[in-house]
Design a protein around this motif. Sequence first.
Motif, PDB file in Angstrom:
ATOM      1  N   HIS A 157       0.863  -1.243  -0.152  1.00  0.00           N
ATOM      2  CA  HIS A 157      -0.032  -0.112   0.262  1.00  0.00           C
ATOM      3  C   HIS A 157       0.562   1.327   0.177  1.00  0.00           C
ATOM      4  O   HIS A 157       0.820   2.484  -1.075  1.00  0.00           O
ATOM      5  N   THR A 158       1.853   1.300   0.800  1.00  0.00           N
ATOM      6  CA  THR A 158       2.873   2.454   1.278  1.00  0.00           C
ATOM      7  C   THR A 158       3.549   2.667  -0.715  1.00  0.00           C
ATOM      8  O   THR A 158       3.841   3.673  -0.421  1.00  0.00           O
ATOM      9  N   ARG A 159       3.846   0.993  -1.143  1.00  0.00           N
ATOM     10  CA  ARG A 159       4.654   1.288  -1.644  1.00  0.00           C
ATOM     11  C   ARG A 159       3.577   2.278  -3.465  1.00  0.00           C
ATOM     12  O   ARG A 159       4.401   3.013  -4.173  1.00  0.00           O
ATOM     13  N   LEU A 160       2.310   1.432  -3.168  1.00  0.00           N
ATOM     14  CA  LEU A 160       1.616   2.580  -4.265  1.00  0.00           C
ATOM     15  C   LEU A 160       1.810   3.605  -4.260  1.00  0.00           C
ATOM     16  O   LEU A 160       1.463   4.589  -5.478  1.00  0.00           O
ATOM     17  N   ASP A 161       1.051   4.216  -3.318  1.00  0.00           N
ATOM     18  CA  ASP A 161       1.087   5.625  -2.288  1.00  0.00           C
ATOM     19  C   ASP A 161       2.592   6.459  -2.877  1.00  0.00           C
ATOM     20  O   ASP A 161       2.159   7.109  -3.776  1.00  0.00           O
ATOM     21  N   ARG A 162       3.356   6.155  -3.280  1.00  0.00           N
ATOM     22  CA  ARG A 162       4.505   6.984  -2.980  1.00  0.00           C
ATOM     23  C   ARG A 162       5.404   6.083  -4.774  1.00  0.00           C
ATOM     24  O   ARG A 162       5.599   6.264  -4.975  1.00  0.00           O
ATOM     25  N   CYS A 163       5.122   5.275  -5.876  1.00  0.00           N
ATOM     26  CA  CYS A 163       4.939   4.636  -6.968  1.00  0.00           C
ATOM     27  C   CYS A 163       5.543   6.444  -7.604  1.00  0.00           C
ATOM     28  O   CYS A 163       4.221   6.859  -7.852  1.00  0.00           O
ATOM     29  N   PRO A 164       6.466   6.788  -8.879  1.00  0.00           N
ATOM     30  CA  PRO A 164       7.021   7.336  -9.145  1.00  0.00           C
ATOM     31  C   PRO A 164       5.605   7.808 -10.023  1.00  0.00           C
ATOM     32  O   PRO A 164       5.452   8.656 -11.155  1.00  0.00           O
ATOM     33  N   TYR A 165       5.420   6.068 -10.639  1.00  0.00           N
ATOM     34  CA  TYR A 165       4.073   6.542 -11.673  1.00  0.00           C
ATOM     35  C   TYR A 165       3.200   7.631 -11.391  1.00  0.00           C
ATOM     36  O   TYR A 165       2.290   7.161 -12.544  1.00  0.00           O
ATOM     37  N   LEU A 194       6.456  -5.402 -15.323  1.00  0.00           N
ATOM     38  CA  LEU A 194       7.372  -4.742 -15.785  1.00  0.00           C
ATOM     39  C   LEU A 194       8.449  -3.487 -15.779  1.00  0.00           C
ATOM     40  O   LEU A 194       8.408  -2.784 -16.725  1.00  0.00           O
ATOM     41  N   CYS A 195       7.444  -3.005 -14.208  1.00  0.00           N
ATOM     42  CA  CYS A 195       8.412  -1.758 -13.858  1.00  0.00           C
ATOM     43  C   CYS A 195       9.911  -1.402 -14.105  1.00  0.00           C
ATOM     44  O   CYS A 195      10.306  -2.242 -13.628  1.00  0.00           O
ATOM     45  N   PRO A 196      10.257  -0.592 -14.599  1.00  0.00           N
ATOM     46  CA  PRO A 196      11.705  -0.283 -15.216  1.00  0.00           C
ATOM     47  C   PRO A 196      12.444   0.222 -13.384  1.00  0.00           C
ATOM     48  O   PRO A 196      13.601   0.670 -13.223  1.00  0.00           O
ATOM     49  N   ILE A 197      11.324   0.700 -12.362  1.00  0.00           N
ATOM     50  CA  ILE A 197      12.190   1.144 -10.570  1.00  0.00           C
ATOM     51  C   ILE A 197      11.164  -0.192 -10.160  1.00  0.00           C
ATOM     52  O   ILE A 197      10.442  -0.269 -10.019  1.00  0.00           O
ATOM     53  N   HIS A 198      12.166  -0.239  -9.297  1.00  0.00           N
ATOM     54  CA  HIS A 198      12.430  -1.801  -8.687  1.00  0.00           C
ATOM     55  C   HIS A 198      12.327  -1.433  -7.265  1.00  0.00           C
ATOM     56  O   HIS A 198      13.332  -0.803  -6.862  1.00  0.00           O
ATOM     57  N   CYS A 199      11.384  -0.488  -6.685  1.00  0.00           N
ATOM     58  CA  CYS A 199      11.046   0.354  -5.249  1.00  0.00           C
ATOM     59  C   CYS A 199      10.762  -0.657  -3.884  1.00  0.00           C
ATOM     60  O   CYS A 199      10.869  -0.426  -3.089  1.00  0.00           O
ATOM     61  N   TYR A 200       9.956  -1.880  -4.422  1.00  0.00           N
ATOM     62  CA  TYR A 200       9.957  -3.226  -3.225  1.00  0.00           C
ATOM     63  C   TYR A 200      11.737  -4.092  -2.177  1.00  0.00           C
ATOM     64  O   TYR A 200      12.714  -3.668  -3.439  1.00  0.00           O
ATOM     65  N   LYS A 201      11.904  -3.419  -1.277  1.00  0.00           N
ATOM     66  CA  LYS A 201      13.342  -3.885  -0.934  1.00  0.00           C
ATOM     67  C   LYS A 201      13.213  -5.648  -1.028  1.00  0.00           C
ATOM     68  O   LYS A 201      11.754  -6.283  -1.344  1.00  0.00           O
ATOM     69  N   ARG A 242       0.132  -2.643 -21.620  1.00  0.00           N
ATOM     70  CA  ARG A 242      -0.238  -1.076 -22.018  1.00  0.00           C
ATOM     71  C   ARG A 242       1.658  -0.638 -21.669  1.00  0.00           C
ATOM     72  O   ARG A 242       2.377  -1.228 -20.951  1.00  0.00           O
ATOM     73  N   PRO A 243       1.577  -0.127 -22.646  1.00  0.00           N
ATOM     74  CA  PRO A 243       3.376   0.094 -22.905  1.00  0.00           C
ATOM     75  C   PRO A 243       3.686   0.953 -21.410  1.00  0.00           C
ATOM     76  O   PRO A 243       3.390   1.845 -20.500  1.00  0.00           O
ATOM     77  N   ILE A 244       4.957   0.676 -21.242  1.00  0.00           N
ATOM     78  CA  ILE A 244       5.890   1.307 -20.450  1.00  0.00           C
ATOM     79  C   ILE A 244       6.258   3.337 -20.179  1.00  0.00           C
ATOM     80  O   ILE A 244       6.784   3.499 -21.221  1.00  0.00           O
ATOM     81  N   PRO A 245       5.594   3.706 -19.449  1.00  0.00           N
ATOM     82  CA  PRO A 245       6.431   5.043 -19.798  1.00  0.00           C
ATOM     83  C   PRO A 245       7.594   5.326 -19.014  1.00  0.00           C
ATOM     84  O   PRO A 245       7.912   4.664 -19.120  1.00  0.00           O
ATOM     85  N   ASP A 246       8.248   6.327 -20.626  1.00  0.00           N
ATOM     86  CA  ASP A 246       9.372   6.127 -20.093  1.00  0.00           C
ATOM     87  C   ASP A 246      10.019   6.563 -18.664  1.00  0.00           C
ATOM     88  O   ASP A 246      10.586   6.306 -18.695  1.00  0.00           O
ATOM     89  N   LYS A 247       9.865   7.836 -18.808  1.00  0.00           N
ATOM     90  CA  LYS A 247      10.197   8.703 -17.561  1.00  0.00           C
ATOM     91  C   LYS A 247       9.024   9.131 -16.634  1.00  0.00           C
ATOM     92  O   LYS A 247       7.849   9.237 -17.703  1.00  0.00           O
TER      93      LYS A 247
END
Length: 134
Positions: free
Chosen positions: A50-58, A67-74, A109-114
């Motif tokens: 829940h916290t990771r979803l709240d703070r996801c930069p996308y 598929l996410c290029p940013i691995h935010c999970y420990k 869905r395509p992955i946004p570049d940034k």
Amino acid sequence: MTQTDQTIILFGSLQTEYKTIEAMVKIYCKDHHNTAGICDKCEDFLQYAHTRLDRCPYGEEKPTCRLCPIHCYKTDYRQLSREIMRYSGPRMLLKHPVLAIRHLIAEKRPIPDKPAANASNRHKRKQADKTEKH
């Protein structure tokens, strides 16, 4: 969830993604930990997700975690997530077909570049709080 986590509101597709994760955790926990509800370990994972979803930069444009290029999970949580998804994924089609199909479509869905600046749910939530106070 703790009282603090319950007050964090996820917007749009992030809320749907959380419902999907929650359903998968419930399937996994019931079959692996033999508890009536969700065990402490799985509850901890749900709070973390829940916290990771709240703070996801996308933000709401978030690709699926796999598929996410940013691995935010420990590392430990990422491994547990994989284990939960591998077990629960096939079972989701029977227990929660709408959530399962939405998740499968989201993977196409395509992955946004940034990520856009200030796109996270957390940022939007804080902006909404500021607007309400003024």
